[in-house]
Design a protein around this motif. Structure first.
Motif, PDB file in Angstrom:
ATOM      1  N   PRO A 182       0.920  -1.261  -0.017  1.00  0.00           N
ATOM      2  CA  PRO A 182      -0.058  -0.022  -0.188  1.00  0.00           C
ATOM      3  C   PRO A 182       0.876   1.387  -0.021  1.00  0.00           C
ATOM      4  O   PRO A 182       0.565   2.356  -0.458  1.00  0.00           O
ATOM      5  CB  PRO A 182      -0.857  -0.043   1.247  1.00  0.00           C
ATOM      6  CG  PRO A 182       0.052  -1.024   2.382  1.00  0.00           C
ATOM      7  CD  PRO A 182       0.585  -2.081   1.375  1.00  0.00           C
ATOM      8  N   ILE A 183       1.889   1.329   0.640  1.00  0.00           N
ATOM      9  CA  ILE A 183       2.948   2.427   0.437  1.00  0.00           C
ATOM     10  C   ILE A 183       3.298   2.724  -0.884  1.00  0.00           C
ATOM     11  O   ILE A 183       3.198   3.627  -1.425  1.00  0.00           O
ATOM     12  CB  ILE A 183       4.187   2.305   1.464  1.00  0.00           C
ATOM     13  CG1 ILE A 183       3.720   1.881   2.982  1.00  0.00           C
ATOM     14  CG2 ILE A 183       5.159   3.254   1.422  1.00  0.00           C
ATOM     15  CD1 ILE A 183       4.690   1.295   3.856  1.00  0.00           C
ATOM     16  N   HIS A 184       3.815   1.571  -1.570  1.00  0.00           N
ATOM     17  CA  HIS A 184       4.306   1.817  -2.956  1.00  0.00           C
ATOM     18  C   HIS A 184       3.205   2.221  -3.982  1.00  0.00           C
ATOM     19  O   HIS A 184       3.128   2.762  -4.740  1.00  0.00           O
ATOM     20  CB  HIS A 184       5.035   0.455  -3.461  1.00  0.00           C
ATOM     21  CG  HIS A 184       6.223   0.282  -2.740  1.00  0.00           C
ATOM     22  ND1 HIS A 184       7.136  -0.793  -2.787  1.00  0.00           N
ATOM     23  CD2 HIS A 184       6.833   1.213  -1.906  1.00  0.00           C
ATOM     24  CE1 HIS A 184       8.058  -0.568  -2.203  1.00  0.00           C
ATOM     25  NE2 HIS A 184       8.098   0.376  -1.521  1.00  0.00           N
ATOM     26  N   GLU A 185       1.795   1.785  -3.587  1.00  0.00           N
ATOM     27  CA  GLU A 185       0.545   2.093  -4.445  1.00  0.00           C
ATOM     28  C   GLU A 185       0.430   3.278  -4.445  1.00  0.00           C
ATOM     29  O   GLU A 185      -0.169   4.138  -5.484  1.00  0.00           O
ATOM     30  CB  GLU A 185      -0.544   1.191  -3.886  1.00  0.00           C
ATOM     31  CG  GLU A 185      -1.704   1.242  -4.862  1.00  0.00           C
ATOM     32  CD  GLU A 185      -2.587   0.257  -4.494  1.00  0.00           C
ATOM     33  OE1 GLU A 185      -3.946   0.392  -5.047  1.00  0.00           O
ATOM     34  OE2 GLU A 185      -2.439  -0.453  -3.720  1.00  0.00           O
ATOM     35  N   ARG A 186       0.853   4.184  -3.222  1.00  0.00           N
ATOM     36  CA  ARG A 186       0.548   5.595  -2.838  1.00  0.00           C
ATOM     37  C   ARG A 186       1.802   6.144  -3.648  1.00  0.00           C
ATOM     38  O   ARG A 186       1.542   7.441  -4.158  1.00  0.00           O
ATOM     39  CB  ARG A 186       0.619   5.688  -1.675  1.00  0.00           C
ATOM     40  CG  ARG A 186       0.496   7.236  -1.180  1.00  0.00           C
ATOM     41  CD  ARG A 186       0.899   7.668   0.137  1.00  0.00           C
ATOM     42  NE  ARG A 186       2.243   7.283   0.470  1.00  0.00           N
ATOM     43  CZ  ARG A 186       2.456   7.262   1.751  1.00  0.00           C
ATOM     44  NH1 ARG A 186       2.021   7.067   2.677  1.00  0.00           N
ATOM     45  NH2 ARG A 186       3.913   6.935   1.643  1.00  0.00           N
ATOM     46  N   ASP A 187       2.991   5.775  -3.531  1.00  0.00           N
ATOM     47  CA  ASP A 187       4.139   6.441  -3.872  1.00  0.00           C
ATOM     48  C   ASP A 187       4.909   6.176  -5.166  1.00  0.00           C
ATOM     49  O   ASP A 187       5.745   6.898  -5.724  1.00  0.00           O
ATOM     50  CB  ASP A 187       5.331   6.148  -2.966  1.00  0.00           C
ATOM     51  CG  ASP A 187       4.995   6.699  -1.461  1.00  0.00           C
ATOM     52  OD1 ASP A 187       4.041   7.487  -1.451  1.00  0.00           O
ATOM     53  OD2 ASP A 187       5.745   6.210  -0.617  1.00  0.00           O
ATOM     54  N   TYR A 188       4.364   5.208  -6.059  1.00  0.00           N
ATOM     55  CA  TYR A 188       4.925   4.898  -7.473  1.00  0.00           C
ATOM     56  C   TYR A 188       4.011   5.823  -8.596  1.00  0.00           C
ATOM     57  O   TYR A 188       4.559   5.675  -9.672  1.00  0.00           O
ATOM     58  CB  TYR A 188       4.548   3.420  -7.757  1.00  0.00           C
ATOM     59  CG  TYR A 188       5.479   2.574  -7.125  1.00  0.00           C
ATOM     60  CD1 TYR A 188       6.311   2.741  -6.006  1.00  0.00           C
ATOM     61  CD2 TYR A 188       5.959   1.309  -8.115  1.00  0.00           C
ATOM     62  CE1 TYR A 188       7.401   1.804  -5.837  1.00  0.00           C
ATOM     63  CE2 TYR A 188       6.775   0.638  -7.536  1.00  0.00           C
ATOM     64  CZ  TYR A 188       7.661   0.666  -6.555  1.00  0.00           C
ATOM     65  OH  TYR A 188       8.624  -0.095  -6.264  1.00  0.00           O
ATOM     66  N   GLY A 189       3.429   6.710  -7.973  1.00  0.00           N
ATOM     67  CA  GLY A 189       3.034   7.579  -9.133  1.00  0.00           C
ATOM     68  C   GLY A 189       1.949   6.958 -10.165  1.00  0.00           C
ATOM     69  O   GLY A 189       2.074   7.342 -11.253  1.00  0.00           O
ATOM     70  N   LEU A 190       0.927   6.151  -9.737  1.00  0.00           N
ATOM     71  CA  LEU A 190       0.086   5.303 -10.544  1.00  0.00           C
ATOM     72  C   LEU A 190      -0.928   6.226 -11.168  1.00  0.00           C
ATOM     73  O   LEU A 190      -1.334   5.773 -12.367  1.00  0.00           O
ATOM     74  CB  LEU A 190      -0.609   4.487  -9.620  1.00  0.00           C
ATOM     75  CG  LEU A 190       0.141   3.454  -8.663  1.00  0.00           C
ATOM     76  CD1 LEU A 190      -0.864   2.272  -8.236  1.00  0.00           C
ATOM     77  CD2 LEU A 190       1.285   2.737  -9.828  1.00  0.00           C
TER      78      LEU A 190
END
Length: 288
Positions: free
Chosen positions: A30-38
């Motif tokens: 969930p952290i990367h889902e927020r931070d990966y610029g989707l």
């Protein structure tokens, strides 16, 4: 982000290290889902990840038509699928493999949102050849991968088992030399070991590499692999190494001292990019 201390060398069974790492990576999703610029992928139908933009250019001379369009591509350790789906946007038929069910669930949702076709397989990369159906023109793994694996001979055997005759394996990751450097030192100071010694490195960190969100699953295990081990594992699996490159930039900020050089790339300051490599690229081909 808090500073990491030097890793401890420990003897640990692969299954226990893998289970601990999975807890950590599940919490990262969930952290990367927020931070990966989707949102960039949703807003722009032509948007590709910076990693794949780089790797597509490097792959082009090695592919029959200079493109992945129309080819079957298997992405090992695909995480939440941004790179996998970038290859799909470039025209490949993609299969993403990862050990994290949460990561694959995010990847599948993103594929549906973007209207892209992809196959997702939950599996350890060390069992990929038996878990994934079919053969592939390209097997791909890039950035933040093999340090999580204890056995590179077994890793290389999976790659060989997935490739069609004449197929291409493309690997790019942090250079093993870079990973010996203390990211928090004032200069290029060696802190961690370069060579494998049969032991894992035990790390403790409350943070992932994308930001300052604290995690509960703070422990991970990694295994250093020198360049010789990487290349010899691929040769031992019957693959033919056709290219080896070393890069001066990195698609994440390994150290606070690194400077943004554009397009999602980071480099050491001043003349330091000429002193130490940041990435290692190895391209190999199966017998055809």
């Amino acid at each position: 982000m808090a500073e990491e201390e030097k890793a401890d060398d420990v003897a640990i069974a692969w299954e226990q290290g893998r289970a601990t790492n999975l807890e950590n990576w599940e919490e990262r999703v969930p952290i990367h889902e927020r931070d990966y610029g989707l949102e960039e992928y949703r807003a722009d139908p032509d948007h590709l990840s910076p990693v794949v933009r780089h790797d597509l250019a490097a792959l082009a001379p090695l592919l029959p038509a200079g493109t992945v369009a129309g080819l079957d591509l298997c992405h090992l350790q695909c995480h939440i699928g941004t790179d996998t789906l970038s290859f799909a946007r470039a025209g490949a038929r993609v299969t993403g493999v990862d050990f994290s069910p949460s990561a694959l669930a995010t990847a599948a949702r993103l594929a549906d949102e973007l209207g892209l076709r992809a196959t997702w397989v939950e599996s350890d990369v060390l069992e990929a050849a038996s878990a994934v159906e079919g053969w592939f023109d390209v097997v791909y793994t890039s950035i933040g991968t093999i340090s999580w694996l204890a056995d590179l001979d077994r890793w290389a055997a999976q790659i060989a088992g997935l490739l069609r005759p004449g197929g291409v394996f493309y690997f790019r990751d942090a250079h093993p030399t870079l990973l010996t450097i203390d990211p928090d030192a004032d200069g290029l100071l060696v802190r961690d070991r370069y060579f494998a010694n049969g032991l894992a490195q035990r790390w403790e960190s409350e943070f992932t590499y994308t930001g300052d969100t604290r995690m509960q699953s703070t422990r991970t295990y990694e295994w250093p692999h020198p360049v010789s081990e990487i290349v010899n594992a691929l040769l031992g699996a019957g693959l033919h190494v056709v290219r080896l490159d070393e890069g001066r930039t990195l698609p994440w900020r390994y150290s606070p001292r690194m400077v943004d050089v554009g397009d999602g790339q980071w480099a050491w300051p001043g003349d330091e990019p000429d002193l130490i490599p940041c990435t290692l690229t190895v391209v190999a081909r199966s017998a055809g």
